[in-house]
Scaffold this motif. Structure first.
Motif, PDB file in Angstrom:
ATOM      1  N   PHE A 250       4.977  -3.927 -10.035  1.00  0.00           N
ATOM      2  CA  PHE A 250       5.775  -2.795  -9.336  1.00  0.00           C
ATOM      3  C   PHE A 250       4.590  -1.886  -8.741  1.00  0.00           C
ATOM      4  CE2 PHE A 250       9.078  -3.769 -12.329  1.00  0.00           C
ATOM      5  CZ  PHE A 250       9.737  -4.563 -11.750  1.00  0.00           C
ATOM      6  N   ILE A 251       3.441  -1.597  -9.421  1.00  0.00           N
ATOM      7  CA  ILE A 251       2.306  -0.685  -8.775  1.00  0.00           C
ATOM      8  C   ILE A 251       2.015  -1.146  -7.446  1.00  0.00           C
ATOM      9  CG2 ILE A 251      -0.219  -0.133  -9.056  1.00  0.00           C
ATOM     10  CD1 ILE A 251       0.308  -0.216 -12.409  1.00  0.00           C
ATOM     11  N   LEU A 316      -8.037   7.178  -6.249  1.00  0.00           N
ATOM     12  CA  LEU A 316      -8.356   6.617  -4.846  1.00  0.00           C
ATOM     13  C   LEU A 316      -6.902   6.026  -4.261  1.00  0.00           C
ATOM     14  CD1 LEU A 316     -11.541   5.011  -5.908  1.00  0.00           C
ATOM     15  CD2 LEU A 316     -11.311   7.082  -4.562  1.00  0.00           C
ATOM     16  N   GLN A 317      -6.033   5.563  -5.078  1.00  0.00           N
ATOM     17  CA  GLN A 317      -4.727   5.094  -4.455  1.00  0.00           C
ATOM     18  C   GLN A 317      -5.107   3.936  -3.467  1.00  0.00           C
ATOM     19  OE1 GLN A 317      -1.716   7.805  -4.014  1.00  0.00           O
ATOM     20  NE2 GLN A 317      -2.421   8.934  -5.957  1.00  0.00           N
ATOM     21  N   ASP A 319      -7.313   0.093  -2.085  1.00  0.00           N
ATOM     22  CA  ASP A 319      -8.261  -1.036  -2.150  1.00  0.00           C
ATOM     23  C   ASP A 319      -9.338  -1.051  -3.319  1.00  0.00           C
ATOM     24  OD1 ASP A 319      -6.133  -2.643  -1.472  1.00  0.00           O
ATOM     25  OD2 ASP A 319      -6.949  -3.120   0.472  1.00  0.00           O
ATOM     26  N   LEU A 320     -10.150   0.179  -2.944  1.00  0.00           N
ATOM     27  CA  LEU A 320     -11.239   0.481  -3.353  1.00  0.00           C
ATOM     28  C   LEU A 320     -11.038   1.011  -4.965  1.00  0.00           C
ATOM     29  CD1 LEU A 320     -14.396   1.200  -3.790  1.00  0.00           C
ATOM     30  CD2 LEU A 320     -14.021   3.185  -2.914  1.00  0.00           C
ATOM     31  N   GLY A 321     -10.173   1.480  -5.192  1.00  0.00           N
ATOM     32  CA  GLY A 321      -9.591   1.845  -6.498  1.00  0.00           C
ATOM     33  C   GLY A 321      -9.069   0.643  -7.363  1.00  0.00           C
ATOM     34  N   ILE A 322      -8.428  -0.346  -6.391  1.00  0.00           N
ATOM     35  CA  ILE A 322      -8.097  -1.426  -7.243  1.00  0.00           C
ATOM     36  C   ILE A 322      -9.464  -2.173  -7.759  1.00  0.00           C
ATOM     37  CG2 ILE A 322      -7.413  -3.738  -6.747  1.00  0.00           C
ATOM     38  CD1 ILE A 322      -5.064  -2.350  -5.077  1.00  0.00           C
ATOM     39  N   LEU A 323     -10.401  -2.215  -6.818  1.00  0.00           N
ATOM     40  CA  LEU A 323     -11.837  -2.872  -7.302  1.00  0.00           C
ATOM     41  C   LEU A 323     -12.439  -2.285  -8.478  1.00  0.00           C
ATOM     42  CD1 LEU A 323     -13.464  -5.339  -5.848  1.00  0.00           C
ATOM     43  CD2 LEU A 323     -14.741  -3.614  -4.960  1.00  0.00           C
ATOM     44  N   PHE A 385       5.163   7.564 -10.405  1.00  0.00           N
ATOM     45  CA  PHE A 385       4.489   6.282 -10.646  1.00  0.00           C
ATOM     46  C   PHE A 385       3.112   6.723 -11.100  1.00  0.00           C
ATOM     47  CE2 PHE A 385       4.684   1.917 -11.104  1.00  0.00           C
ATOM     48  CZ  PHE A 385       5.886   1.537 -10.854  1.00  0.00           C
ATOM     49  N   SER A 386       2.298   7.857 -10.605  1.00  0.00           N
ATOM     50  CA  SER A 386       1.152   7.920 -10.903  1.00  0.00           C
ATOM     51  C   SER A 386       0.690   8.314 -12.134  1.00  0.00           C
ATOM     52  CB  SER A 386       0.456   9.008  -9.941  1.00  0.00           C
ATOM     53  OG  SER A 386       1.289  10.219  -9.924  1.00  0.00           O
TER      54      SER A 386
END
Length: 411
Positions: A250-251, A316-317, A319-323, A385-386
């Motif tokens: 869901f994120i 960051l929200q 792809d960098l934050g995901i990494l 959500f955050s």
């Protein structure tokens, strides 16, 4: 009598075994179950995930204690752990097959609860295999169980499971079969020795059914302080971890607004990074802990690293934050999974009830997956959500501080 099993047999079993129960469970709870709930009742999916988690928490807590108690008292030609964990794996497979056929929320809930009971009859006995390791190889055995076995379970299976997002009913069946086959293979490799001649643990007759005897199951704070701190630390660490991973689907879709293909790729990327770190720490953390006699510090700091990873997605929200999350959480979980069971083994207050206390401790792998979605559902509904990323950081930090407060393990 101290029964030991050669590391040549024990380590492969401690890698295959936990991967076989944890991997399918993580895949089912974080991907297949939310997807099926969404199909059956999309409007109430957040609340239903929380409901399943709450029910699962209660069932897991009770069944884990019962499984540990029965395992500690079992005498068989296959040892005290093997009969229970193989039987639990067979029932878990059945429960996943039943879940795959569910066309209503009540039937799915019953199937899932059966799986929760069966799962804990694998978890509690299997983690007690660590006590079979030779004294000078316990950290290495713990690294195999947590660093390698649980890394494969937590992340390796999820990479494969993400491919079944479009066929999640089939995913239930395939991963349920994996649990049974993998657990059986692990049991065959370990070949737990017979304990038919082992002295039975019998309670004093006069206290057999008394309230006083029941209260003695758990030692006073003064006696079990460090065990309780380790347990609290694991629970907070688990909530910090699973408040993110439990809602990862869901994120990606509701918070980062990714399409199905991008969601699949992001989930696979996170789990690939965490798998690499988990395997690396499985090879490195245990042997280094054995060599330098350091345990508390890496375990405590590892959970704080997990919280830092959660903050990266909050700020960051993208792809960098995901990494960054993948790297920070991967390093933290790799070290934690490699050493946390050994830390608990060091602070157990009663060495005659190893499976019971290790089983309670390892409720952190199942109960926290129940607590975290309930808490996350509440903060999402009250804030946004955050907010779950802040929850993850706070709980992870508290968990790390509890671990670092343990006194009986020097460093």
């Amino acid at each position: 009598m101290n029964t030991t099993v050669s590391l040549k047999r024990l380590i492969p079993g401690l890698i295959i075994g936990p991967a076989s129960w944890l991997g399918p469970y993580i895949a089912a709870s974080s991907l297949f179950l939310p997807a099926l709930i969404q199909q059956l009742d999309a409007q109430n999916k957040i609340q239903l995930v929380a409901l399943f988690s709450t029910c699962g928490m209660v069932v897991a807590a009770i069944s884990n204690m019962v499984a540990g108690y029965l395992s500690d008292r079992t005498r068989s030609r296959f040892g005290k752990r093997t009969p229970w964990l193989v039987g639990g794996a067979a029932v878990f497979m059945l429960s996943m097959i039943l879940a795959s056929t569910a066309n209503s929320i009540p039937f799915l809930l019953v199937s899932w609860m059966l799986g929760q009971i069966a799962l804990n009859f694998i978890v509690a006995p299997m983690v007690a295999w660590l006590d079979l390791a030779p004294e000078n190889g316990k950290a290495t055995a713990s690294g195999a169980y947590g660093g390698l076995g649980m890394a494969l379970g937590n992340n390796g299976f999820t990479i494969f499971a993400a491919m079944f997002l479009g066929q999640f009913r089939l995913g239930f069946i395939i991963f349920g079969i994996m649990t049974f086959v993998g657990t059986l293979i692990a049991a065959i490799i370990v070949r737990e020795p017979s304990n038919l001649t082992e002295e039975r643990i019998e309670p004093e007759k006069k206290e057999k059914i008394s309230f006083k005897a029941a209260m003695k199951v758990f030692p006073r704070w003064k006696v079990g302080r460090d065990y309780y701190l380790a347990l609290i630390g694991k629970l907070f660490q688990g909530v910090g971890n699973f408040s993110i991973t439990g809602y990862l689907l869901f994120i990606m879709t509701d918070f980062l607004h990714k399409e199905t293909a991008a969601t699949q790729q992001s989930i696979q990327l996170i789990n690939m990074i965490m798998l690499v770190f988990g395997i690396a720490m499985g090879f490195i953390a245990g042997p280094l802990s054995d060599k330098y006699k350091v345990l508390k510090l890496p375990v405590g700091l590892s959970t704080i690293s997990l919280g830092i990873g959660a903050l990266s997605m909050f700020f960051l929200q993208n792809d960098l934050g995901i990494l960054i999350y993948g790297f920070a959480a991967g390093l933290g979980m790799g070290i934690w999974n490699s050493l946390d069971n050994l830390l608990n083994l060091e602070v157990i207050p009663d060495k005659n009830r190893v499976a019971f206390f290790l089983g309670i401790y390892n409720l952190g792998n199942t109960v926290t997956q129940a607590i975290a979605p309930v808490l996350a559902a509440f903060v999402i509904s009250q804030f946004s959500f955050s907010s779950i990323f802040i929850v993850s950081f706070i709980f992870s930090a508290i968990g790390g501080l509890c671990i670092l407060s343990i006194k009986s393990v020097a460093r």
